[in-house]
Design an enzyme around this catalytic site. Sequence first.
Site, PDB file in Angstrom:
ATOM      1  N   GLU A   9       7.210   4.901  15.178  1.00  0.00           N
ATOM      2  CA  GLU A   9       6.754   4.363  16.470  1.00  0.00           C
ATOM      3  C   GLU A   9       7.888   4.105  17.451  1.00  0.00           C
ATOM      4  OE1 GLU A   9       3.888   1.072  16.336  1.00  0.00           O
ATOM      5  OE2 GLU A   9       3.278   1.844  14.388  1.00  0.00           O
ATOM      6  N   ASP A  82       3.706   2.110  11.690  1.00  0.00           N
ATOM      7  CA  ASP A  82       3.738   0.811  10.988  1.00  0.00           C
ATOM      8  C   ASP A  82       2.684   0.723   9.878  1.00  0.00           C
ATOM      9  OD1 ASP A  82       5.844  -0.134  12.393  1.00  0.00           O
ATOM     10  OD2 ASP A  82       4.722  -1.485  13.696  1.00  0.00           O
ATOM     11  N   ASP A  84       0.209  -1.017   8.987  1.00  0.00           N
ATOM     12  CA  ASP A  84      -0.937  -1.909   9.198  1.00  0.00           C
ATOM     13  C   ASP A  84      -2.046  -1.116   9.881  1.00  0.00           C
ATOM     14  OD1 ASP A  84      -0.018  -1.636  11.794  1.00  0.00           O
ATOM     15  OD2 ASP A  84       0.720  -3.687  11.974  1.00  0.00           O
ATOM     16  N   GLU A  86      -3.158  -1.083  12.931  1.00  0.00           N
ATOM     17  CA  GLU A  86      -2.782  -0.491  14.217  1.00  0.00           C
ATOM     18  C   GLU A  86      -1.925   0.747  13.993  1.00  0.00           C
ATOM     19  OE1 GLU A  86      -1.324  -2.118  18.585  1.00  0.00           O
ATOM     20  OE2 GLU A  86      -1.149  -3.415  16.833  1.00  0.00           O
ATOM     21  N   TYR A 299       8.551  -5.947   6.486  1.00  0.00           N
ATOM     22  CA  TYR A 299       7.612  -5.895   7.610  1.00  0.00           C
ATOM     23  C   TYR A 299       7.185  -7.293   8.042  1.00  0.00           C
ATOM     24  CZ  TYR A 299       3.977  -4.049  10.613  1.00  0.00           C
ATOM     25  OH  TYR A 299       3.211  -3.740  11.708  1.00  0.00           O
ATOM     26  N   ARG A 301       4.632  -8.392  10.066  1.00  0.00           N
ATOM     27  CA  ARG A 301       3.238  -8.795  10.332  1.00  0.00           C
ATOM     28  C   ARG A 301       2.493  -8.832   9.006  1.00  0.00           C
ATOM     29  NH1 ARG A 301       4.786  -5.380  14.394  1.00  0.00           N
ATOM     30  NH2 ARG A 301       5.068  -6.451  16.369  1.00  0.00           N
ATOM     31  N   HIS A 344       0.437  -6.588   2.699  1.00  0.00           N
ATOM     32  CA  HIS A 344       1.892  -6.434   2.597  1.00  0.00           C
ATOM     33  C   HIS A 344       2.482  -7.556   1.771  1.00  0.00           C
ATOM     34  CE1 HIS A 344       1.202  -3.712   5.863  1.00  0.00           C
ATOM     35  NE2 HIS A 344       0.761  -4.682   6.629  1.00  0.00           N
TER      36      HIS A 344
END
Length: 596
Positions: A9, A82, A84, A86, A299, A301, A344
Amino acid sequence: MAKNLVIVESPAKVKTIKKFLGSNYEVAASMGHVRDLPRSQMGIDVEHDFEPKYITIRGKGELLAKLRKSAKAADRVFLATDPDREGEAISWHLVTALKLDEKKMRRITFNEITKNAVKTSLKNPREIDMNLVDAQQARRVLDRMVGYQISPLLWAKVKRGLSAGRVQSVALRIIADREKEIEAFVPSEYWTIDADFSIPDTKKPLTAHFYGTDKKMNLASEEEVNAVLGELEGVDWEIAEVKKGERTRKPPLPFTTSTLQQEAAKTLNFSTSKTMRIAQQLYEGVDIAGEGTVGVITYLRTDSTRIAVEADTAARQYIGEVYGQESIGSFGSENVNRNSQDAHEAIRPTDIRRTPVKVKESLTRDQFRLYQLIWKRFTASRMANAVYETASVKIRGGKYTFTAASSRLRKAGFMDVYTTDEDEKTSGDKAVGSLTKETPLTLREMKPEQHFTQPSPHYTEASLVRTLEELGIGRPSTYAPTISTILARRYITKEQKNLYITELGEVVNDIMCREFPQIVDVHFTANLETLLDGVADGKVQWKTIVENFYPDLQEAVNKAEAELEKVKIEDEVSDVPCENCGRMMVIKYGPHGKFL
């Protein structure tokens, strides 16, 4: 030699990952999202099964053409956005935007940007997980419906530039409810009595606190206090009970997004958005002297306190070497929050041997402070309990009892590495530990004091995040943007650390509570999050959620459009006169902040 393309990203990750892979790997960045719903319209075909209309984000054409060319030339394309929902959705959009051949495209994820993690992920590629994509689509579509249906109504009835949101409106309501609670609070009076005693061989008096008779007594007025003091005149004092024992304090759990935001606010005075910005830099990679660019934390989040077995083993080995074998913790599984997706690990250093002291010169001041907080918390989480020696006494005078207690740290355990403001090494009066039933006491002074109960404190960013998490509203990635949005819209204002609702915020919240009670209902919003988790687990169809949500929203919007009166909010008058007419200028707000 096979040519591989890895798409991430952010450009910061390109630099870090390129270093880990050989010359037959090209690494490129999508610069975040590449497709989204159009800005000019809602972009959801309500008539045709709520199909979203995605378009290429403006300004991304040239970048996509470049990526398309690289993807065409590559034998294999690895989508490494990423780890997740999103990120999964961005990978899915990339497949369409780049017209990727399904046969040569694979999805990879890694929880930390280290050589080992990246290489392991390349050995374990997978398909895109459409359940995660659909959970993200559902969130995006629900948020768009709320925003694009209610915001124009607020523009028409209050003023332009306002917005409503599925999570932001609930956060605003929580702050508004606290303000009302504070305003409505009526303080009540209560009293305490402390007694100072002289004990042999000690100059400092021993202070004991009034307890009551056999049951705890609450003193609500001066009359009650005077009655007790009258009964205590001339009584003999004796130590009725001495208790000694020990108390253990468990080490803290490693950080989740929410606990990191709370602790960074408390100890470093960082806003939630600043914490996330700096954590992102530490995750994506920083240039460490002697190592080059490497991601130093996992990570950022996450709502899980889980730790990978290898990281746990490495931590215990390090603790044994540096602090001694007795400092290694012994415990089983971590506590898992009932709302946690547990997708995670917790936030931890990617290598425990990369101590804060070693990397200090390579980091900015703020990066160092946040890294040190994460490193200490993770290391402490693998360490032994702290053990306190405790002592407490009951002092009897007539029919009344006073109490005194103390504690002293006997074995530091995790507190060798990490302490918070609550972790005192000693508390209470040291003399308590040396008292026996035979110790003679002489009363020096009685100290009655009047107090009044206090209302709940104003929310801070940290306490709001904690409340949102406890109520199951939003997810790790949404806390910071939600707070940033309601601050940017000037629905709330921040003074020192406290959040206060503005007049504009009150007007918007009143409209939302009156016209859209379901949207700002805490339980409804938390339930939607659970349904989104169900989509991610493959148990719920995402369009079913949207189909059930839309008709009620549409009906409420139509009703509000017909019935809602226009609300006039006066502009704030400044103390600067206008050079043309002499009247005081007013303060307006634009995209770049305040102006006169």
